[in-house]
Design an enzyme around this catalytic site. Sequence first.
Site, PDB file in Angstrom:
ATOM      1  N   SER A   1       4.972   6.593  13.685  1.00 51.31           N
ATOM      2  CA  SER A   1       5.145   7.601  12.645  1.00 51.31           C
ATOM      3  C   SER A   1       4.309   8.817  12.980  1.00 51.31           C
ATOM      4  CB  SER A   1       4.713   7.057  11.278  1.00 51.31           C
ATOM      5  OG  SER A   1       4.663   8.097  10.321  1.00 51.31           O
TER       6      SER A   1
ATOM      7  N   TYR B   1      -1.608   2.678   6.355  1.00 50.66           N
ATOM      8  CA  TYR B   1      -0.319   2.828   7.056  1.00 50.66           C
ATOM      9  C   TYR B   1      -0.525   3.439   8.438  1.00 50.66           C
ATOM     10  CZ  TYR B   1       4.400   4.549   8.083  1.00 50.66           C
ATOM     11  OH  TYR B   1       5.603   4.829   8.690  1.00 50.66           O
TER      12      TYR B   1
END
Length: 246
Positions: free
Chosen positions: A141, A154
């Site tokens: 990401s 995350y």
Amino acid sequence: MKKLENKTAIVTGGSRGIGANICTCLAAAGAKVVVNYARNQEAAEKVVSQIVADGGQAIAVAGDVASAADVKKLFDVAEEKFGQVDILVNNAGVVHYKTMEVTTDEEFDRVMKVNVYGTFYGMREAASRLADGGRVINLSSSAVRMMLPTYGPYCATKGAVEQMTRSFAKEMGSRGITVNAVSPGPTETEMFLGNSESEKIERMRNLAALGRLGKVEDMGPVIVFLASEDAGWITGQVIPVNGGTA
């Protein structure tokens, strides 16, 4: 001849969003696709039906990537149905948008188990079962580079994915297997839109040099390229696909 003719691909988390687009794009390029899902069988079967209707081959296989046994089963079923596996796309993941102060042990464990352990289990299985000259593509990401509040756990998982990608590329190079990661920016998926307030969505849109959020259709073609012979000299890399967000 299509780029991925006679290749077999496993895509974890392939029933929705980016994963579903990856599955259909791989199939359109000629690959036989194993569409993994954790719970939503209906969505996975819909992806399979679309691929078959377009003349491709695909099956849906249930499994939680947080379970090493389930990941092993994915390879077992793929080999039984289609033969040796050539491509592994570690796409399955969960998001977590909370400050570290209020993140519970259970929440941290879950995001780690799916995003880090799930990717690790896939690569570990691929190490002995992927065909020579195969491809491993992990999903990271662009949030890793953006240093945003509430993204700490995350980003920790996706940072780990990137580092494992680089190390695994070195381990698999002698067999001609390439290992790369794709790093999407904010993308119009059910997971992102459903966990983000409108102000945050607009802010993310404005961060992109191209002035929009990513679409799931932006990702699949990049995966197909990395899975093809055209990308045979690319390994150990993290490829941003984010419209200039980070």
